[in-house]
Each structure stands twice: as C-alpha cells, then as structure tokens.
Write a protein that holds these residues in place. Sequence first.
Motif: not given
Ligand code: UTP
Length: 413
Positions: A101, A107-108, A183, A391
């Motif tokens: 995934l 963003t963090r 996605q 993260k």
């Molecule tokens: P996170 O919840 O850590 O989100 O995703 P993020 O977008 O990577 O990071 P922030 O919150 O913006 O900092 C957990 C996993 O789910 C995937 C991310 O790539 C990561 O492997 N993910 C998250 C997706 O594939 N699609 C999304 O729309 C959201």
Amino acid sequence: MSEREKKLEAAKERLKAFGQEHLLKYYGELPETEQDALLSQILATDFSVLSPGQLAAEKKARGRIEPLSCLELPAIEARREAYEAAGLKALRGGLCAAVLLAGGMGTRLGLSGPKGACDIGITRPVYIFQRLLENLAETARRALRPLRLFIMTSEKNDAETRAFLREHEFFGYPEEYVSFFVQDMAPCTDFGGKVLLEEKGRIAASPNGNGGWFVSLLRSEAGHLLADEGIRWLNVFGVDNVLQRILDPVFVGATILGGCAVGSKVVRKVSPEEKVGVMCLEDGRPSVIEYSEMTPELLAERNEKGEPAYNFGVILNYLFSVEELRKHADGKLLLHLARKKIPCLDETGRAVRPGEPNGLKYELFIFDQIHEMPGCLPFEVVREREFAPVKNAQGADSVESARRLCEKNGIAL
Ligand code: UTP
C-alpha cells in the motif's frame, strides 16, 4: 451537440444530483483543454461518498467490544515447523501474492515524493522501497520462485513511484512480477459538505484511504492476475515499516492452518497507553479499535493471565483470503472524516493555503475490512525485529528510530 457540450450536460446532471453545481462556476473562463479536464474529472469522481447515508454511518457507535485472543510467541515457537512447512507449501504452489500500500501522502514525514523513495541510509543510499523489495526477494528465494507483488499508488504519486523503481531496476526484483494499480481519489469538501475547487478547473481530491485497495485492484488492469494465477492469499502491508517481513512463511502457514479468513501481525504494546490500534472482537467479529476509542474500563480490563486484555497492536501486515475479500467487494465500507488544511479557492476565486483545518477529507480504512471477515488470527511478532515504522520527520517512528532498529538487526546502512 458537440462532444464537449454533451459532456457538459452530463456533468451538470451529475453535479445537480449531488448538490455540487458550484464546481462549474469558473467553467466559462477556462481554456478548452482545462474545460475538458474538469468535465472528465467531474464525470470520474464518485460523489456518492458524500451521501448522507454513508456519512451518517460514520457516526455509528461502536458495537460490543470483547478481547480477541492472540497466537503468542511461545505458541508459535511450539508449532513453528508445521506452520513454516504449510506456508512454504502455499508459497511454492503459487497461492500467495503481496500487496504494497503505497498510495498515501506521507504528510507527516514532509517529503514531496513517494514515501518509499525516502533514503534511510547513512554511509550509502538505502531506500524504503529497497528494504521492502529485498525482504520480499529473500522470501522468494525460500519459496524457490518469484512472488507476485502488486503496488498500489495514487494519482498523486503513481508516475514518480514507477519512475523511481524503474530507475533503480526494482532493486534486483524481477520486474515482470511487479504490477501497479492506482487507488481511487475522494473529493475534499468544506465542513458543510460542498466540494472544494483546488483550481478553477480542478476539484480538490485526495487518495481515498487504504481501505479501498481490493476494489481498486480488482478494477485495475492487473486485477485479472488473481484468477489467472490462482492467487488465494494476499499479504497486504504498509510502505513505511522498513523491517516488514513480507509473505513470512510461518505467518502464512499459521493463518491457513488456523482456518482463518485473515491473519494480522501484531506486536505486544509497550504500555496500555501506546497509541496503536488493537485487535478485538466487535459484536462477535474481528475488529481493530483505535487508541482514542479505548475507554478507561477497556484499558483496565485484564485477561485470565492478569495481563491487559487488549494488549496487541496492529502493524499493517495482514494476510487476507481472496475468496473472503471477493464476497465483500460490492459492499461499501464506512467513510472516516478527517479535518484537514486543504489548499483551495476562496469565494472570490483566490487560491488559499489555509493555516487551520478548513475542510474534510474522506477515507476508507483497512480496519473496517478486517471487521467484514468471519475470523481473524492475531499473530504476535517480535517488535524489535519486525516493526520499524517511518511516519514522522523526527522523534518516535522517524527515520532516526528506524535506523537504530535496522542496525540492531544487522542491516548495514
Ligand atoms: P498512513 O495512515 O500512515 O498515511 O498510511 P500516509 O498517507 O502514508 O501518511 P500521513 O498520514 O499523510 O503522514 C498507512 C499506509 O497506508 C497507505 C500508506 O501509503 C501507508 O502504507 N495508504 C494510506 C494508501 O495506500 N492510501 C491512502 O489513501 C492512505
């Protein structure tokens, strides 16, 4: 009527049905190419995600929460050989594939490109994607065959992800066993549910969370591979754990021999307050409860061994039965709303970058998919060996903390 006029009529009708007619406010000002792009985006956007039914569901209270027992390390050790043999048999038989995934925005972490392209090396470049592909290659060697990997990207990072992996020749992994899929996006709205414009000719939209992966995979060009290659198990995992073990034969075997629709790798919580989602039963079905939803009573509850009853946190590594996933592929998961700062146009048409949250993003969570499964095996792993998330830019779960864990595991950086 020209093609564009027909498209315009269809877009107007669609927007009217969802009360979003304002999205065409600047249509007349746009050059033709941008008009086309806006109409295409409107026609491709799933506005039904904003329907009151699905949003009302978001407010639904939690069901009855009970503990779900976990397959703990000593029990795994006791049957390691049997689990491993069953797992390797499934891998060698071509029944298993992996799903990365990688559609999130990260963003963090504050990087502009895909999170997997983040370099965690010290004396040499070591990219997150490299760590993951090398780990998968190691399992493939034990399976005596290449293992298929599906990579989910989003519209925001698809081209960059593909280019990065090609440039690095997939870090030695056979490219023909890697398939990409993109996605879906979800429109972003103000707090009143009106979709925001990012530009005069572009709707503000963001990736729709990690819960929509199976539907997106099925609909994609790569979707047919599941049936064509007889894939029965999918190991879904997040991009940001640099110690991620992918298609671990012991985990695969334990899930299959346990007769479960899904297995979930979990780690023992370091303290009851640790902010991770924990495995539980909700109204008799497997579920994940977020730390923020844990009541003082749940936090205090003990099991027969006197340990916290909700003691195992998820690390985004699940093995799903494809047959079970297919049974739910037509249903709609609940939407989760997040208050975010969304760059958009204000009422006067000026582009703004808000300093405070100004609207909502809509996401599907993989947790809700777990709840659709009839049974789940929480499978304990040693945190220090398998869980090094990246993260944040600094502090906990950062590149720094992941580096320390890699070094502890003898990975040269
Ligand atoms: P996170 O919840 O850590 O989100 O995703 P993020 O977008 O990577 O990071 P922030 O919150 O913006 O900092 C957990 C996993 O789910 C995937 C991310 O790539 C990561 O492997 N993910 C998250 C997706 O594939 N699609 C999304 O729309 C959201």
